[in-house]
Design a protein around this motif. Structure first.
Motif, short mmCIF file in Angstrom:
data_model
loop_
_atom_site.label_atom_id
_atom_site.label_comp_id
_atom_site.label_asym_id
_atom_site.label_seq_id
_atom_site.Cartn_x
_atom_site.Cartn_y
_atom_site.Cartn_z
N THR A 46 33.96 64.88 12.02
CA THR A 46 33.34 65.70 13.05
C THR A 46 34.38 66.65 13.64
OG1 THR A 46 31.81 63.93 13.60
CG2 THR A 46 32.09 65.68 15.23
N THR A 48 36.65 68.83 16.09
CA THR A 48 37.01 68.60 17.48
C THR A 48 37.74 69.79 18.10
OG1 THR A 48 39.07 67.52 16.81
CG2 THR A 48 37.15 66.10 17.17
N THR A 49 37.67 70.96 17.45
CA THR A 49 38.22 72.18 18.04
C THR A 49 37.22 73.31 17.87
OG1 THR A 49 39.28 73.03 16.02
CG2 THR A 49 40.54 71.46 17.34
N GLU A 50 37.42 74.38 18.59
CA GLU A 50 36.52 75.53 18.48
C GLU A 50 36.66 76.22 17.13
OE1 GLU A 50 37.11 78.18 21.75
OE2 GLU A 50 36.52 76.70 23.28
N GLU A 212 42.15 69.58 27.01
CA GLU A 212 40.85 70.03 26.50
C GLU A 212 40.54 71.43 27.03
OE1 GLU A 212 36.14 68.59 26.49
OE2 GLU A 212 37.54 67.89 28.04
N ASN A 253 38.16 70.88 21.93
CA ASN A 253 36.96 70.89 22.77
C ASN A 253 36.30 69.51 22.87
OD1 ASN A 253 35.88 70.65 20.21
ND2 ASN A 253 34.79 72.59 20.24
N ARG A 254 37.05 68.49 22.53
CA ARG A 254 36.49 67.13 22.61
C ARG A 254 37.61 66.16 22.97
NH1 ARG A 254 33.80 63.79 17.56
NH2 ARG A 254 33.42 61.84 18.66
N GLN A 255 37.42 65.38 24.01
CA GLN A 255 38.43 64.42 24.41
C GLN A 255 38.40 63.19 23.50
OE1 GLN A 255 38.72 63.45 28.58
NE2 GLN A 255 38.21 65.53 29.25
N GLY A 256 39.56 62.58 23.36
CA GLY A 256 39.67 61.39 22.52
C GLY A 256 41.04 61.32 21.90
#
Length: 319
Positions: A46, A48-50, A212, A253-256
């Protein structure tokens, strides 16, 4: 009847083997850990960046083109095998065609068109991914070495004095990257070992913290041999070459906490060059930098091998 007196047709074992092969293929395709939501990504994680969807779209398009070509080739092979088999025509040697200009032109032009289209989309997306027209919010000097990673955070941090633009440890970083460094950035750093583990996930390697929603520029340098900086769900990697710094930038653009690794065979312990990327809120990121300063991890670690003359000449031409 067969010569041995049996009614069994010699084709039955072949049909049985074909059925077994199809069953095994179906089990292999359905017994993986993927769900139906994973199939459109064709094995990719998936994003996780723009910027990652650009890579994913190119990957999907390439697979679609490959599948279309595969279906065409498989169809022609099956058509030839079925409709030109000897048992159907009873002809020992069918008519031989030495020249067919339209067909020869077709199988010359079509591959050229396919390669040209793939080249166009690859060049277009590569230009977007490697563009650094936008000034970054955060700059991290990633230092690869056998067998781990160091991360220099080019930031203004309370308790850290100095200037990244003049720091001797960063002499190998090109001026075209230094010009975007913050003024009087004393900076902080973290250095890892292969035996280190992330305290939250237990995954091996040091942890790189990122904010983020902020544009992050990675300046990649090496102390010894060629490595490759790869954050798996960023869908982006780039070589870390001694004497030849590279750079790219992304916007998480998604924390984790995500896995990273060296994607270039760099020696006997290449498999241990793992790291983690922890994406947090901007406030938590700033707090982490202060924590590093309080631990005494201020300033910068040596970035790597000095630029080669070839790279310096290229740098002068760019500037």
């Amino acid at each position: 009847m067969s010569p041995n007196g049996s009614d069994r047709s010699p084709r039955r074992p072949m049909r049985r083997k074909l059925l077994q092969a199809l069953t095994a293929g179906l089990v292999l395709a359905t017994a993986t850990g993927c769900t139906w939501e994973d199939f459109p990504r064709l094995g990719m994680p998936t994003p996780t960046t723009e910027e990652a969807p650009i890579v994913l779209s190119l990957w999907q398009g390439s697979w679609a083109a490959a599948l279309a070509v595969g279906v065409l080739v498989w169809g022609l092979i099956l058509w030839s095998a079925i409709f030109h088999r000897r048992s159907r025509t009873k002809v020992e040697i069918p008519p031989q065609t030495r020249y067919n200009v339209p067909i020869e032109a077709l199988y010359t032009v079509v591959p050229i068109i396919i390669v040209s289209v793939l080249f166009y989309f690859t060049a277009r997306d590569e230009s977007k991914l490697l563009s650094m027209d936008k000034k970054p919010d955060v700059t991290v000097n990633v230092v690869g070495f056998q067998w781990s990673w160091c991360f220099n955070y080019i930031e203004n941090v309370d308790g850290s004095t100095g200037d990244a633009k003049t720091a001797r440890e960063l002499d190998s970083v090109p001026e075209r990257y230094k010009k975007d460094f913050p003024d009087n950035a004393g900076g902080v750093y973290t250095c890892g070992t292969p035996g280190e583990r992330n305290p939250q996930t237990g995954n091996p390697g040091p942890t790189l913290w990122l904010p983020e929603g902020k544009t992050v520029r990675f300046v990649l340098t090496s102390r010894d041999v060629i490595h490759s900086f790869w954050v798996v769900p960023f869908l982006m990697k780039q070589d870390v070459i001694p004497g030849h710094p590279n750079a790219f930038q992304v916007t998480p653009n998604r924390q984790g906490t995500f896995l990273g690794k060296c994607a270039e065979l760099c020696g006997v312990d290449h498999s241990r060059m793992l790291f983690n990327v922890k994406v947090v809120s901007p406030e938590r990121y700033e707090q982490h930098l202060k924590e590093l300063a309080e631990k005494g991890q201020t300033g910068y670690v040596p970035a790597g091998i000095e630029q080669t003359e070839h790279e310096k000449n290229r740098e002068a031409n760019i500037l």
